[in-house]
Motif scaffolding. Structure first.
Motif, PDB file in Angstrom:
ATOM      1  N   LEU A  21      92.927  13.559  54.435  1.00  0.00           N
ATOM      2  CA  LEU A  21      93.267  13.289  53.027  1.00  0.00           C
ATOM      3  C   LEU A  21      94.769  13.125  52.839  1.00  0.00           C
ATOM      4  CD1 LEU A  21      90.904  15.804  51.159  1.00  0.00           C
ATOM      5  CD2 LEU A  21      90.616  13.319  51.394  1.00  0.00           C
ATOM      6  N   GLY A  22      95.555  13.595  53.793  1.00  0.00           N
ATOM      7  CA  GLY A  22      97.001  13.454  53.721  1.00  0.00           C
ATOM      8  C   GLY A  22      97.546  12.304  54.546  1.00  0.00           C
ATOM      9  N   ASP A  23      96.685  11.470  55.092  1.00  0.00           N
ATOM     10  CA  ASP A  23      97.118  10.344  55.919  1.00  0.00           C
ATOM     11  C   ASP A  23      97.986   9.386  55.101  1.00  0.00           C
ATOM     12  OD1 ASP A  23      96.098   9.090  58.752  1.00  0.00           O
ATOM     13  OD2 ASP A  23      96.625   7.513  57.320  1.00  0.00           O
ATOM     14  N   ALA A  68      88.137   9.528  53.970  1.00  0.00           N
ATOM     15  CA  ALA A  68      88.019  10.980  54.148  1.00  0.00           C
ATOM     16  C   ALA A  68      87.378  11.616  52.913  1.00  0.00           C
ATOM     17  CB  ALA A  68      89.391  11.595  54.416  1.00  0.00           C
ATOM     18  N   ALA A  69      87.766  11.156  51.737  1.00  0.00           N
ATOM     19  CA  ALA A  69      87.179  11.700  50.509  1.00  0.00           C
ATOM     20  C   ALA A  69      85.689  11.404  50.435  1.00  0.00           C
ATOM     21  CB  ALA A  69      87.904  11.139  49.286  1.00  0.00           C
ATOM     22  N   ALA A 117      93.390  19.395  47.977  1.00  0.00           N
ATOM     23  CA  ALA A 117      93.850  18.107  48.514  1.00  0.00           C
ATOM     24  C   ALA A 117      93.277  16.941  47.711  1.00  0.00           C
ATOM     25  CB  ALA A 117      93.465  17.986  49.987  1.00  0.00           C
ATOM     26  N   LEU A 118      92.041  17.063  47.252  1.00  0.00           N
ATOM     27  CA  LEU A 118      91.441  16.002  46.434  1.00  0.00           C
ATOM     28  C   LEU A 118      92.144  15.899  45.081  1.00  0.00           C
ATOM     29  CD1 LEU A 118      87.713  16.677  47.305  1.00  0.00           C
ATOM     30  CD2 LEU A 118      89.006  14.612  47.901  1.00  0.00           C
ATOM     31  N   ARG A 119      92.522  17.030  44.526  1.00  0.00           N
ATOM     32  CA  ARG A 119      93.263  17.022  43.256  1.00  0.00           C
ATOM     33  C   ARG A 119      94.577  16.272  43.423  1.00  0.00           C
ATOM     34  NH1 ARG A 119      94.214  22.587  40.768  1.00  0.00           N
ATOM     35  NH2 ARG A 119      94.945  21.268  39.068  1.00  0.00           N
ATOM     36  N   LYS A 120      95.238  16.491  44.542  1.00  0.00           N
ATOM     37  CA  LYS A 120      96.505  15.791  44.799  1.00  0.00           C
ATOM     38  C   LYS A 120      96.277  14.281  44.864  1.00  0.00           C
ATOM     39  CE  LYS A 120     100.466  15.581  47.820  1.00  0.00           C
ATOM     40  NZ  LYS A 120     100.904  15.586  49.174  1.00  0.00           N
ATOM     41  N   MET A 121      95.140  13.869  45.404  1.00  0.00           N
ATOM     42  CA  MET A 121      94.835  12.430  45.491  1.00  0.00           C
ATOM     43  C   MET A 121      94.660  11.807  44.107  1.00  0.00           C
ATOM     44  SD  MET A 121      92.284  12.189  48.771  1.00  0.00           S
ATOM     45  CE  MET A 121      91.845  10.486  48.425  1.00  0.00           C
TER      46      MET A 121
END
Length: 183
Positions: free
Chosen positions: A23-25, A34-35, A51-55
């Motif tokens: 998710l950080g790629d 990834a999501a 990590a999904l929230r950051k996306m």
């Protein structure tokens, strides 16, 4: 690899840490894949919520990352409650696809929130007449998942089930009608 993990579904949980890392790629397509793979894990992927929230709102958030991130959060369900306010905000987006996915995800996270339902049902009714087929399809499915509480959508779903240009949308609207009517 991410597509394979997504296809495996819940059995891919041992790879969750690697999926979260993806998710950080730097490549938005990798983050999106990834999501989607994480979404296949459903509630078992709760560790991915930060990590999904950051996306959804990070400096590098784009449509390619927001759509799958919102979808994954919805599939995670109640454990994604920390993302609820972000999804509420995105549900008012001028981007119809994003607004539809965000409102669907928010409902999946908190299906008992009457305020959310009051906003979601009109938005989904509008979305079943959107230009993009995928938006119409997902909106019809979401209305069906709401069941009888979405009774105000019956007239538009009846129209869509008969007249939509896409067979898949017509079928989804008919299925939604049956669920809403309790048949």
């Amino acid at each position: 690899v991410l597509e394979i993990l997504g296809a495996i579904g819940p059995a891919a949980k041992p790879a969750l840490d690697d999926m979260i890392k993806a998710l950080g790629d730097t490549d938005p397509a990798v983050r999106g894949d990834a999501a989607v793979a994480i979404a296949a894990l459903g509630p078992d992927a709760a560790a991915a919520v930060p990590a999904l929230r950051k996306m959804l709102t990070g400096d590098d958030a784009t449509s390619a990352t927001k759509y799958p991130a919102a979808y994954a959060l919805g599939r995670i369900g109640a454990a994604a409650k920390p993302a609820l306010e972000q999804l509420r905000t995105l549900s008012s987006s001028p981007d119809e696809v994003l607004a539809t996915v965000a409102v669907w995800a928010a409902i999946k996270i908190d299906p008992q929130d009457a305020t959310l339902l009051d906003k979601a049902i009109p938005a989904l009714r509008k979305a079943v007449r959107a230009e993009q087929e995928i938006v119409r399809l997902e909106a019809a499915v979401a209305l069906g998942e709401l069941g009888p509480v979405a009774a105000s959508a019956i007239p538009i779903l009846e129209l869509v089930s008969e007249e939509d240009s896409a067979k898949t949308v017509r079928a989804a609207a008919a299925t939604a009608l049956a669920k809403i009517k309790g048949k």
